[in-house]
Design a protein around this motif. Sequence first.
Motif, mmCIF file in Angstrom:
data_model
loop_
_atom_site.group_PDB
_atom_site.id
_atom_site.type_symbol
_atom_site.label_atom_id
_atom_site.label_comp_id
_atom_site.label_asym_id
_atom_site.label_seq_id
_atom_site.Cartn_x
_atom_site.Cartn_y
_atom_site.Cartn_z
ATOM 1 N N VAL A 1 0.846 -1.191 0.000
ATOM 2 C CA VAL A 1 0.000 0.000 0.000
ATOM 3 C C VAL A 1 0.885 1.246 0.000
ATOM 4 O O VAL A 1 2.091 1.165 0.207
ATOM 5 C CB VAL A 1 -0.940 0.029 1.226
ATOM 6 N N GLY A 2 0.241 2.390 -0.218
ATOM 7 C CA GLY A 2 0.983 3.644 -0.240
ATOM 8 C C GLY A 2 0.515 4.655 0.783
ATOM 9 O O GLY A 2 1.043 5.766 0.844
ATOM 10 N N THR A 3 -0.463 4.256 1.621
ATOM 11 C CA THR A 3 -0.958 5.144 2.672
ATOM 12 C C THR A 3 -1.226 4.347 3.933
ATOM 13 O O THR A 3 -1.484 3.140 3.881
ATOM 14 C CB THR A 3 -2.275 5.842 2.260
ATOM 15 N N ASP B 1 -4.774 2.822 3.860
ATOM 16 C CA ASP B 1 -4.882 1.559 3.127
ATOM 17 C C ASP B 1 -4.228 0.417 3.895
ATOM 18 O O ASP B 1 -4.652 -0.740 3.790
ATOM 19 C CB ASP B 1 -4.257 1.688 1.739
ATOM 20 N N LEU C 1 4.719 -0.903 3.072
ATOM 21 C CA LEU C 1 4.545 0.534 2.901
ATOM 22 C C LEU C 1 5.489 0.983 1.792
ATOM 23 O O LEU C 1 6.700 1.015 1.977
ATOM 24 C CB LEU C 1 4.858 1.265 4.204
ATOM 25 N N HIS D 1 3.575 4.047 -8.301
ATOM 26 C CA HIS D 1 3.456 4.462 -6.912
ATOM 27 C C HIS D 1 2.017 4.397 -6.432
ATOM 28 O O HIS D 1 1.082 4.810 -7.132
ATOM 29 C CB HIS D 1 3.985 5.885 -6.740
ATOM 30 N N LEU D 2 1.853 3.917 -5.201
ATOM 31 C CA LEU D 2 0.539 3.795 -4.579
ATOM 32 C C LEU D 2 0.221 4.966 -3.657
ATOM 33 O O LEU D 2 -0.881 5.050 -3.118
ATOM 34 C CB LEU D 2 0.471 2.492 -3.781
ATOM 35 N N GLY D 3 1.172 5.857 -3.468
ATOM 36 C CA GLY D 3 0.965 7.007 -2.597
ATOM 37 C C GLY D 3 1.918 8.131 -2.943
ATOM 38 O O GLY D 3 2.607 8.079 -3.967
ATOM 39 N N ARG D 4 1.976 9.116 -2.069
ATOM 40 C CA ARG D 4 2.798 10.302 -2.344
ATOM 41 C C ARG D 4 3.751 10.656 -1.201
ATOM 42 O O ARG D 4 4.271 11.767 -1.134
ATOM 43 C CB ARG D 4 1.891 11.500 -2.644
ATOM 44 N N LEU D 5 3.975 9.704 -0.289
ATOM 45 C CA LEU D 5 4.834 9.959 0.856
ATOM 46 C C LEU D 5 6.079 9.082 0.805
ATOM 47 O O LEU D 5 6.102 8.043 0.145
ATOM 48 C CB LEU D 5 4.078 9.684 2.163
ATOM 49 N N LEU E 1 5.598 7.322 6.102
ATOM 50 C CA LEU E 1 4.619 6.241 6.196
ATOM 51 C C LEU E 1 4.803 5.437 7.477
ATOM 52 O O LEU E 1 3.831 5.096 8.162
ATOM 53 C CB LEU E 1 4.728 5.331 4.977
ATOM 54 N N ARG F 1 -1.381 6.128 -12.466
ATOM 55 C CA ARG F 1 -0.376 5.947 -11.415
ATOM 56 C C ARG F 1 0.932 6.613 -11.828
ATOM 57 O O ARG F 1 1.512 6.270 -12.857
ATOM 58 C CB ARG F 1 -0.098 4.465 -11.169
#
Length: 319
Positions: free
Chosen positions: A102-104, A107, A121, A130-134, A139, A215
């Motif tokens: 996951v990316g958050t 999630d 993560l 990418h599944l997120g922006r951090l 994370l 994505r």
Amino acid sequence: MGGVAGPALAAAVSDSGALGTVALYKSNPDQSAALVVDTAARTRRTFAVNVIPEVAGRLLTDQVGALLASADRPLLLNSYGLLPEPEAARVLAAGHRLLIQVGTAADASVAAGLGAHGVVLQGIEAGGHHLGRLGIRELLAQYDQEPAAFVAGAVTTGADLLDALRAGASGALCGTAFVVTAESAAHPSYKAALLRAGTGDTVVTDRFSIGWPGRPHRVLRGPVTDAPQPLPATLIAWTSVMGGRRPVPRGSAAAPTAEAEGQVEQMARYAGLGCAALRTARPAAAYVAGFRAEFAAALAALRGGQPCGKGPAISTSGR
């Protein structure tokens, strides 16, 4: 890692004592079963099978079914993104383990509710989609529950893993480093470019979205990423996909495998920030052994030269 993480790489990594992953990507049921059977024939160890729900779409149920019907031992399903609840339940009921990337943090909580044995993560340091922006550390700071959290992104050396463990991770998934191994199915020029690259040679972009839209992805810089405006989606290469020869338009999400012919430098050459530490192509077993030695040395240095304990948890990514 789509066509790059095949049975040969997955088996070699598992035989080395880490956890190899074979990627199903968009394989149909027969092809999915063949990948599982082929990997099982190459190693007696546990290995992982990767699925990508948002890319597989309606194939996902059949891919999971192929895994369940073909597995000759308890395996691990490595899902890139949240797995639908019915599929998660099927995997767990059959006695297999479940790992969800996951990316958050939100999630990650959903993944825990699905019964995942572990969550990954994925930080923006990672190569590929990418599944997120951090970043990884952000994370990890947001995740404070069970199950165990692994990380994905820029873990290339044993010292990188020690840093991640000290930040709260329980292990790591590694992708970019295994692209350059002898058993990887990546194109030779792709491997060579990774071995030359530094952190400044990667970029997060949206220009390789044909076949996998929506994505952002981290890739090696090249003519497609550096053009002031998106270049036309004309034919740039040919490759073999699922047993057939397929055209590759500029902007395709397809990674350059060994079968690719044409302007490979304009294809999606996924690469994480950890590529800067890669300078030698080695067999997977030699890479894992070196990784363990680096981890032991870093841990010994941290402890002031005291003997170190068990080795790290490491696996290949199957995105």
